[in-house]
Motif scaffolding. Structure first.
Motif, mmCIF file in Angstrom:
data_model
loop_
_atom_site.group_PDB
_atom_site.id
_atom_site.type_symbol
_atom_site.label_atom_id
_atom_site.label_comp_id
_atom_site.label_asym_id
_atom_site.label_seq_id
_atom_site.Cartn_x
_atom_site.Cartn_y
_atom_site.Cartn_z
ATOM 1 N N PHE A 1 -1.738 -12.580 11.855
ATOM 2 C CA PHE A 1 -0.550 -11.739 11.703
ATOM 3 C C PHE A 1 0.737 -12.457 12.094
ATOM 4 N N THR A 2 0.713 -13.218 13.185
ATOM 5 C CA THR A 2 1.967 -13.820 13.650
ATOM 6 C C THR A 2 2.517 -14.833 12.666
ATOM 7 N N GLU A 3 1.646 -15.515 11.920
ATOM 8 C CA GLU A 3 2.136 -16.564 11.037
ATOM 9 C C GLU A 3 2.217 -16.111 9.584
ATOM 10 N N ALA A 4 1.939 -14.852 9.328
ATOM 11 C CA ALA A 4 2.007 -14.364 7.946
ATOM 12 C C ALA A 4 3.454 -14.059 7.605
ATOM 13 N N THR A 5 3.976 -14.712 6.561
ATOM 14 C CA THR A 5 5.370 -14.471 6.202
ATOM 15 C C THR A 5 5.499 -13.772 4.850
ATOM 16 N N VAL B 1 7.007 -16.903 19.676
ATOM 17 C CA VAL B 1 6.151 -15.887 19.057
ATOM 18 C C VAL B 1 5.405 -16.427 17.848
ATOM 19 N N GLY B 2 5.592 -17.699 17.517
ATOM 20 C CA GLY B 2 4.958 -18.266 16.324
ATOM 21 C C GLY B 2 5.978 -18.456 15.214
ATOM 22 N N SER B 3 5.737 -19.486 14.370
ATOM 23 C CA SER B 3 6.711 -19.827 13.331
ATOM 24 C C SER B 3 6.937 -18.679 12.348
ATOM 25 N N GLY B 4 5.853 -18.091 11.862
ATOM 26 C CA GLY B 4 5.963 -17.037 10.853
ATOM 27 C C GLY B 4 6.769 -15.862 11.391
ATOM 28 N N ALA B 5 6.461 -15.454 12.613
ATOM 29 C CA ALA B 5 7.182 -14.345 13.228
ATOM 30 C C ALA B 5 8.644 -14.722 13.429
ATOM 31 N N ILE C 1 10.485 -16.687 11.556
ATOM 32 C CA ILE C 1 11.177 -16.575 10.267
ATOM 33 C C ILE C 1 11.450 -15.104 9.938
ATOM 34 N N ARG C 2 10.440 -14.249 10.149
ATOM 35 C CA ARG C 2 10.622 -12.833 9.817
ATOM 36 C C ARG C 2 11.698 -12.196 10.696
#
Lengths: 311, 345
Positions: free
Chosen positions: A257-261, B64-68, B70-71
């Motif tokens: 979940f954390t890395e899902a963009t 919190v992590g790269s994807g988070a 960016i969001r």
């Protein structure tokens, strides 16, 4: 009815309905958030075995399979042990030993799951690997034991889950057995029953509550995340093998979940949450039905205590 | 994460900032950022040291992590984001303004393995690693591995492939490299923070991968260089585009960035895996801070640009002690020029 009574009734009623509202809100929000994925994949999501974030193709089957497989396996291991603990502590145990035993069992429930996970990866997994390596080649030909003996995989996950589930199931089962009226046991002895037969009668009397205890453990196993993801191997390949690395629904949500963009990716993870929600709902409904049919067809005209609500 | 939830978090954050603002003097600028975990130790150090230089700027960074990250940036919950993977065109389209990638630090990913009988460090090529991760090379004594390591007695063990189970910038760098050297890997697996692995076992985090490696003789995995150095794990050398076998070090990683920066007019979000040139470690990558080019809050924008100027120059001296490679001076010049694009008034 006095005004105090009315206030009390309204107050407690509000609490009860607030909880129902929260559950409904979770359901609605899960559907709303996973709409993109539901539109893209439809019901095929449930039985598609591909999970490819690069190509944006998602299916829940490996996770549904892994979750149910590990949880059911854990129940098969945990239930006899938990009921055994419950019978011993409620019926057979010397009084001086009872409280320490109960306390120790319930202490297991207080251990954080990350600690279980670390214990799993450093202690349990090497032991499991040794056991797996010693399985004879004739058995290894069976699909149930196929694949290299990694230690990491379904068997380790099920064993860890079993340890985590035991305190829940056993403490509810113990309460259920203790609530069996003394008259039941006395009646059994009066008819010349041995101790074993008297306990069997008590177990039969309490069966719906015991099923409730097992279901409570099942719910715990379905949702467990951290300890499982550390030992199950996190692989999306479907396999019947106990030795194969697999995956669960809660684990994939926590992991990705954390890395899902991408929006569809997030929606697909949300839909996994929805699937878990629905499966939990189905399991609980089935257990209700089971308990209901058991009490309805009972040969003994008894009102069984309802353990799930007592818990 | 839902936009509504993000808004709720943002309004909470605002309330917190207002409270804090009431306590502190009016001049203090508070900047919130979130994102990648890889550079977190360095960012913390920078923020700490910068607070001594400029006490009127307070920066808060959540790993919190790269994807988070960016969001949160796209939803404008944070003022700056941070990531190990450059934003995709789709993510850039969703953002309400154009975003500048500022490389802040260099990282590298190294192949690690558990072969109890092998003492000398192994050599790998991109093609061999890609074939192992595709499940085409399955044993350690395969002719392709033996050809790269003629002096090593390779055991007849099965290769147990280990990868990260969660989405991760480390995975992104690893598969970005494998996809560049193997067309088949590109076609069958592709590049993302989380991919559909054809083979292998997933470990959670660098520590999860390292834990599996320690336990499984014959296993091969990948971890961040910093993690391998700090936990003293032996790692293999990798063949670069010039044909040399290079072991990852702070110097060979900086060389990769120098090679990439020397290209004419480079984009600052460029991938530097498999960079050309001698002495280059091929599985290297930038980690970036992400900023809107035209931020709404001008006092924050001014303070942030000042902080970045400091981090890219004076701040670089904290890199080595924490195991990060310095940015090459040519690149820093390019970045300082790019920072003038940020509209601070």
């Amino acid at each position: 009815m006095t005004r105090k009574d009315l206030g009390f009734r309204l107050g407690t009623g509000a609490f009860a309905f607030a909880l129902v509202l929260v559950v409904c809100a979770i359901g609605v929000e899960l559907v709303r958030q996973s709409m993109a994925s539901i539109r893209a994949f439809g019901f095929g999501f449930w039985w598609t075995a591909v999970w490819d974030p690069v190509a944006a193709r998602f299916g829940a089957l490996p996770f549904i399979w892994g979750t149910l497989y590990s949880s059911i396996l854990a129940l098969l291991i945990a239930t006899p042990i938990a009921v055994g603990i419950a019978v011993f502590t409620s019926e057979l145990c010397p009084a001086a030993l009872r409280q320490p035993l109960v306390f120790m069992t319930e202490l297991l429930a207080a251990i954080p799951s990350i600690v279980y996970g670390l214990w799993g990866i450093f202690v349990l997994v090497p032991v499991v690997r040794t056991v797996e390596s010693s399985v004879p080649a004739t058995l290894r030909a069976l699909p149930l034991f196929s694949g290299p003996p990694l230690g990491i995989g379904m068997l380790s996950a099920a064993l860890i889950l079993a340890v985590m589930v035991i305190p829940f199931t056993s403490s509810v089962a113990r309460e259920v057995l203790r609530s069996v009226p003394g008259a039941q046991r006395e009646a059994a002895y009066a008819l010349g029953a041995t101790r074993f037969e008297a306990i069997r009668a008590a177990l039969f009397y309490a069966r719906s509550g015991l099923v409730g205890a097992v279901i409570l453990g099942f719910g715990r196993a379905l949702g467990e995340t951290m300890a499982v993801t550390m030992v199950i191997g996190n692989s999306t390949r479907l396999s019947l093998s106990l030795f194969a690395p697999q995956y669960t629904m809660a684990a994939v949500i926590a992991n990705e979940f954390t890395e899902a963009t991408a929006d569809l990716y997030v929606a697909a993870l949300m839909e996994i949450g929805l699937v878990l929600f629905i499966i939990t709902l189905i399991v609980n409904s089935l257990s209700r039905l089971l308990i209901w049919s058991m009490t309805r067809n009972a040969s003994l005209p008894v009102e069984a205590p309802d353990a799930v609500e007592a818990a | 994460m839902t936009l509504r939830a993000l808004r709720a978090i943002r309004s909470l954050g605002c309330a917190g900032a207002v409270l804090l603002g009431a306590v502190l003097s009016a001049q203090v600028v508070q900047i919130n950022g979130a994102g990648a975990t890889l550079p977190f130790p360095l960012y913390s150090k920078w923020i700490d040291e910068y607070a001594k230089v400029r006490p009127d700027t307070r920066i808060n960074y959540q790993s919190v992590g790269s994807g988070a990250g960016i969001r949160l940036l796209v939803a404008q919950t944070v003022f700056f984001g941070a990531t190990d993977t450059p934003m995709t065109p789709e993510e850039a389209r969703q953002a309400p303004g154009s975003i500048l990638h500022v490389p802040t630090v260099l990282g590298a990913v190294v192949p690690v393995y558990n072969l109890p009988t092998v003492r000398t460090p192994l050599r790998f090529s991109g093609a061999v690693l890609a074939d192992i991760y595709l499940g085409r090379i399955v044993r350690w004594n395969d002719a392709a591995i033996a050809a790269l390591n003629p002096d090593v007695a390779l055991p007849a063990l099965d290769i147990i492939v280990v990868h990260r189970s969660e989405g991760s910038g480390t995975t992104y760098i690893w598969v970005d490299f494998l996809s560049k050297v193997s067309a088949e890997f590109m076609r069958r697996v592709g590049v993302n923070a989380a991919v559909n692995w054809p083979v292998g076992v997933g470990g959670k985090g660098n520590e999860g991968v390292a834990g599996l490696l320690k336990q499984l003789p014959g296993s091969l995995g990948y971890v961040e260089l910093i993690y391998a150095v700090q936990s003293r794990i032996a790692y293999g050398a990798v063949q670069n585009a010039a044909g040399e076998f290079v072991t990852a070090t702070v110097a060979s990683v900086t060389a990769a960035a120098t090679a990439a920066a020397s290209r004419t007019a480079p984009d600052l979000w460029l991938s530097i895996t498999n960079a050309p040139g001698r002495g280059v470690y091929p599985i290297s990558s930038f980690s970036w801070m992400l900023l809107y080019e035209n931020p709404r809050d001008k006092p924050q924008a001014r303070a942030m640009v000042q902080f970045l100027r400091w981090a890219l120059t004076d701040g670089q001296r904290y890199c080595e002690a924490l195991g990060y490679a310095r940015l090459p001076p040519d690149l820093v010049r390019l970045e300082l020029a790019a920072l003038t694009k940020i509209k601070i008034s």
